[in-house]
Design a protein around this motif. Structure first.
Motif, PDB file in Angstrom:
ATOM      1  N   GLY A 173      -2.158   1.654   5.353  1.00 22.71           N
ATOM      2  CA  GLY A 173      -1.739   2.346   6.565  1.00 22.71           C
ATOM      3  C   GLY A 173      -1.602   3.838   6.395  1.00 22.71           C
ATOM      4  O   GLY A 173      -1.508   4.574   7.394  1.00 22.71           O
ATOM      5  N   THR A 174      -1.620   4.340   5.144  1.00 27.11           N
ATOM      6  CA  THR A 174      -1.523   5.785   4.942  1.00 27.11           C
ATOM      7  C   THR A 174      -2.711   6.519   5.558  1.00 27.11           C
ATOM      8  O   THR A 174      -2.601   7.714   5.843  1.00 27.11           O
ATOM      9  N   ILE A 175      -3.814   5.827   5.791  1.00 24.71           N
ATOM     10  CA  ILE A 175      -4.977   6.462   6.423  1.00 24.71           C
ATOM     11  C   ILE A 175      -4.640   6.942   7.833  1.00 24.71           C
ATOM     12  O   ILE A 175      -5.289   7.833   8.367  1.00 24.71           O
ATOM     13  N   THR A 176      -3.584   6.373   8.431  1.00 16.41           N
ATOM     14  CA  THR A 176      -3.176   6.757   9.788  1.00 16.41           C
ATOM     15  C   THR A 176      -2.189   7.914   9.790  1.00 16.41           C
ATOM     16  O   THR A 176      -1.878   8.447  10.865  1.00 16.41           O
ATOM     17  N   PHE A 177      -1.664   8.319   8.618  1.00 18.39           N
ATOM     18  CA  PHE A 177      -0.624   9.340   8.570  1.00 18.39           C
ATOM     19  C   PHE A 177      -1.236  10.734   8.776  1.00 18.39           C
ATOM     20  O   PHE A 177      -2.299  11.041   8.221  1.00 18.39           O
ATOM     21  N   PRO A 178      -0.588  11.594   9.541  1.00 22.96           N
ATOM     22  CA  PRO A 178      -1.136  12.936   9.811  1.00 22.96           C
ATOM     23  C   PRO A 178      -1.437  13.752   8.560  1.00 22.96           C
ATOM     24  O   PRO A 178      -2.388  14.533   8.538  1.00 22.96           O
ATOM     25  N   LYS A 179      -0.631  13.588   7.513  1.00 16.44           N
ATOM     26  CA  LYS A 179      -0.790  14.421   6.319  1.00 16.44           C
ATOM     27  C   LYS A 179      -1.780  13.843   5.300  1.00 16.44           C
ATOM     28  O   LYS A 179      -1.880  14.370   4.185  1.00 16.44           O
ATOM     29  N   SER A 180      -2.514  12.800   5.670  1.00 20.04           N
ATOM     30  CA  SER A 180      -3.409  12.130   4.722  1.00 20.04           C
ATOM     31  C   SER A 180      -4.835  12.658   4.775  1.00 20.04           C
ATOM     32  O   SER A 180      -5.800  11.897   4.639  1.00 20.04           O
ATOM     33  N   GLU A 181      -5.007  13.960   4.946  1.00 19.17           N
ATOM     34  CA  GLU A 181      -6.343  14.536   5.035  1.00 19.17           C
ATOM     35  C   GLU A 181      -7.128  14.343   3.746  1.00 19.17           C
ATOM     36  O   GLU A 181      -8.343  14.120   3.771  1.00 19.17           O
ATOM     37  N   THR A 199      -2.499  -4.165   3.546  1.00 23.60           N
ATOM     38  CA  THR A 199      -1.238  -3.711   4.122  1.00 23.60           C
ATOM     39  C   THR A 199      -0.282  -3.155   3.072  1.00 23.60           C
ATOM     40  O   THR A 199       0.447  -2.213   3.334  1.00 23.60           O
ATOM     41  N   ASP A 200      -0.262  -3.793   1.867  1.00 22.63           N
ATOM     42  CA  ASP A 200       0.806  -3.535   0.898  1.00 22.63           C
ATOM     43  C   ASP A 200       2.154  -3.861   1.525  1.00 22.63           C
ATOM     44  O   ASP A 200       3.167  -3.256   1.205  1.00 22.63           O
ATOM     45  N   CYS A 201       2.143  -4.802   2.462  1.00 26.21           N
ATOM     46  CA  CYS A 201       3.373  -5.148   3.176  1.00 26.21           C
ATOM     47  C   CYS A 201       4.428  -5.656   2.199  1.00 26.21           C
ATOM     48  O   CYS A 201       4.097  -6.257   1.170  1.00 26.21           O
ATOM     49  N   PRO A 202       5.694  -5.322   2.495  1.00 28.83           N
ATOM     50  CA  PRO A 202       6.232  -4.761   3.743  1.00 28.83           C
ATOM     51  C   PRO A 202       6.268  -3.231   3.778  1.00 28.83           C
ATOM     52  O   PRO A 202       6.975  -2.642   4.591  1.00 28.83           O
ATOM     53  N   PHE A 203       5.479  -2.594   2.907  1.00 24.93           N
ATOM     54  CA  PHE A 203       5.482  -1.128   2.815  1.00 24.93           C
ATOM     55  C   PHE A 203       4.345  -0.533   3.639  1.00 24.93           C
ATOM     56  O   PHE A 203       3.393  -1.199   4.011  1.00 24.93           O
ATOM     57  N   LEU A 204       4.463   0.779   3.915  1.00 24.48           N
ATOM     58  CA  LEU A 204       3.369   1.604   4.444  1.00 24.48           C
ATOM     59  C   LEU A 204       2.795   1.109   5.765  1.00 24.48           C
ATOM     60  O   LEU A 204       1.575   1.061   5.953  1.00 24.48           O
ATOM     61  N   ALA A 205       3.663   0.774   6.685  1.00 26.52           N
ATOM     62  CA  ALA A 205       3.190   0.363   8.010  1.00 26.52           C
ATOM     63  C   ALA A 205       2.412   1.497   8.660  1.00 26.52           C
ATOM     64  O   ALA A 205       2.807   2.665   8.588  1.00 26.52           O
ATOM     65  N   PRO A 206       1.288   1.181   9.287  1.00 28.47           N
ATOM     66  CA  PRO A 206       0.469   2.223   9.914  1.00 28.47           C
ATOM     67  C   PRO A 206       1.072   2.728  11.213  1.00 28.47           C
ATOM     68  O   PRO A 206       1.865   2.038  11.858  1.00 28.47           O
ATOM     69  N   VAL A 207       0.698   3.934  11.597  1.00 31.03           N
ATOM     70  CA  VAL A 207       0.988   4.417  12.948  1.00 31.03           C
ATOM     71  C   VAL A 207       0.261   3.482  13.912  1.00 31.03           C
ATOM     72  O   VAL A 207      -0.904   3.140  13.686  1.00 31.03           O
ATOM     73  N   PRO A 208       0.903   2.929  14.934  1.00 31.98           N
ATOM     74  CA  PRO A 208       2.175   3.318  15.555  1.00 31.98           C
ATOM     75  C   PRO A 208       3.373   2.476  15.113  1.00 31.98           C
ATOM     76  O   PRO A 208       4.420   2.521  15.750  1.00 31.98           O
ATOM     77  N   LYS A 209       3.231   1.707  14.028  1.00 35.15           N
ATOM     78  CA  LYS A 209       4.321   0.861  13.542  1.00 35.15           C
ATOM     79  C   LYS A 209       5.082   1.506  12.391  1.00 35.15           C
ATOM     80  O   LYS A 209       5.939   0.866  11.794  1.00 35.15           O
ATOM     81  N   ARG A 210       4.763   2.749  12.101  1.00 37.17           N
ATOM     82  CA  ARG A 210       5.381   3.424  10.966  1.00 37.17           C
ATOM     83  C   ARG A 210       6.898   3.402  11.085  1.00 37.17           C
ATOM     84  O   ARG A 210       7.449   3.643  12.157  1.00 37.17           O
ATOM     85  N   GLY A 211       7.556   3.115   9.958  1.00 44.61           N
ATOM     86  CA  GLY A 211       9.010   3.020   9.949  1.00 44.61           C
ATOM     87  C   GLY A 211       9.510   1.604  10.053  1.00 44.61           C
ATOM     88  O   GLY A 211      10.679   1.324   9.764  1.00 44.61           O
ATOM     89  N   LYS A 212       8.628   0.682  10.456  1.00 43.47           N
ATOM     90  CA  LYS A 212       8.985  -0.731  10.536  1.00 43.47           C
ATOM     91  C   LYS A 212       8.467  -1.442   9.286  1.00 43.47           C
ATOM     92  O   LYS A 212       7.556  -0.946   8.614  1.00 43.47           O
ATOM     93  N   PRO A 213       9.033  -2.624   8.961  1.00 51.12           N
ATOM     94  CA  PRO A 213       8.461  -3.399   7.861  1.00 51.12           C
ATOM     95  C   PRO A 213       7.014  -3.778   8.189  1.00 51.12           C
ATOM     96  O   PRO A 213       6.743  -4.331   9.256  1.00 51.12           O
ATOM     97  N   ASN A 214       6.113  -3.466   7.292  1.00 51.90           N
ATOM     98  CA  ASN A 214       4.706  -3.750   7.510  1.00 51.90           C
ATOM     99  C   ASN A 214       4.441  -5.255   7.378  1.00 51.90           C
ATOM    100  O   ASN A 214       5.196  -5.973   6.712  1.00 51.90           O
ATOM    101  N   GLU A 215       3.368  -5.727   7.989  1.00 47.99           N
ATOM    102  CA  GLU A 215       2.964  -7.128   7.869  1.00 47.99           C
ATOM    103  C   GLU A 215       1.471  -7.223   8.164  1.00 47.99           C
ATOM    104  O   GLU A 215       0.874  -6.312   8.751  1.00 47.99           O
TER     105      GLU A 215
END
Length: 262
Positions: A173-181, A199-215
């Motif tokens: 999900g880091t590919i969705t982060f603004p600073k991941s140029e 996913t690397d869940c429950p880590f690194l939830a993509p935008v627009p789920k960032r901040g939530k547990p990933n799945e």
């Protein structure tokens, strides 16, 4: 159809519910990852119970200091279980340094040899240790089994070196982060047949789920972002990455194996 090539199912609040949601989101298979002996056993149990789950046993660099002396033997025995498709997560983490560097290096090196003995591709954790990991992989001829640099975080130069060694890049999900140029630039120079999504869940939830547990059900957001970077159709990209994961881990899934140009 999408395959989640890296998930920590044991860390999810309700793994069964998460798998049900994943299936509804057209995630057709999940690779469960171990980080120590206990979680490797749990990953194997998921694979035994769920027909659309496989697993990889391994010792994470955070847990290297606590690994018993005979851990390669124990994991090699576990790797004989049905559903074992890779080895890891293993590698080096020089950001947190939760285990001393010399122990991390020894445990990683032992796992490279064990993976070669088992004939399983490596699932590699690399945090602030790019050059040393690449050097160890080259020195120990890890290209014999290949594998994936999970949650790839390097630049174009590191990406090319990993590709030259025969490894794939795992995109989270880091590919969705603004600073991941930097990541997006690395992805842009990577051949389509060397990319996996995870996913690397429950880590690194993509935008627009960032901040939530990933799945795993959130994986389509990562695929969509990756498709935008590569200017590809998301459905065809999902198929291409699934084919890559299918081949790397020998999942033997019935996918459309015609060459995907997306």
């Amino acid at each position: 159809m999408i395959i989640d090539s890296h998930a920590h199912l044991d860390l999810l609040e309700d793994p069964q519910a998460a798998l049900d949601r994943a299936r509804q989101a057209k995630v057709i298979h999940v690779v469960a990852i171990g980080v120590d002996l206990e979680t490797s056993v749990k990953a194997a149990e998921f694979a035994e119970k769920e027909k659309d789950v496989s697993f990889c046993p391994g010792i994470h660099p955070h847990d290297a200091a606590g690994a018993p002396p005979d851990f390669p033997k124990q994991l090699l025995e576990l790797a004989q279980n049905k559903g074992a498709v890779g080895w890891g997560e293993c590698g080096l983490d020089y950001f947190y340094n939760k285990s001393p560097k010399e122990i991390q290096r020894r445990v990683f090196s032992e796992q490279i040899e064990a993976a070669k003995k088992a004939g399983l591709p490596l699932v590699i954790h690399d945090r602030e240790a790019h050059e040393e990991i690449l050097a160890l992989l080259a020195e120990q001829d890890a290209g014999q089994v290949g594998g994936v640099i999970h949650c790839f975080s390097g630049d174009e130069i590191i990406a090319q070196k990993a590709l030259d060694l025969g490894f794939h890049l795992g995109i989270t999900g880091t590919i969705t982060f603004p600073k991941s140029e930097g990541l997006r630039r690395a992805v842009a120079i990577t051949p389509l047949d060397r990319l996996l999504v995870e996913t690397d869940c429950p880590f690194l939830a993509p935008v627009p789920k960032r901040g939530k547990p990933n799945e795993p059900s959130y994986l389509p957001y990562t695929v969509a972002a990756l498709a935008r970077v590569l200017e590809k159709d998301p459905e065809k990209l999902a198929l291409a990455t699934s084919q890559n994961t299918n081949r790397l881990f020998g999942l033997n899934l019935d996918l459309e194996e015609t060459k995907c140009t997306a």
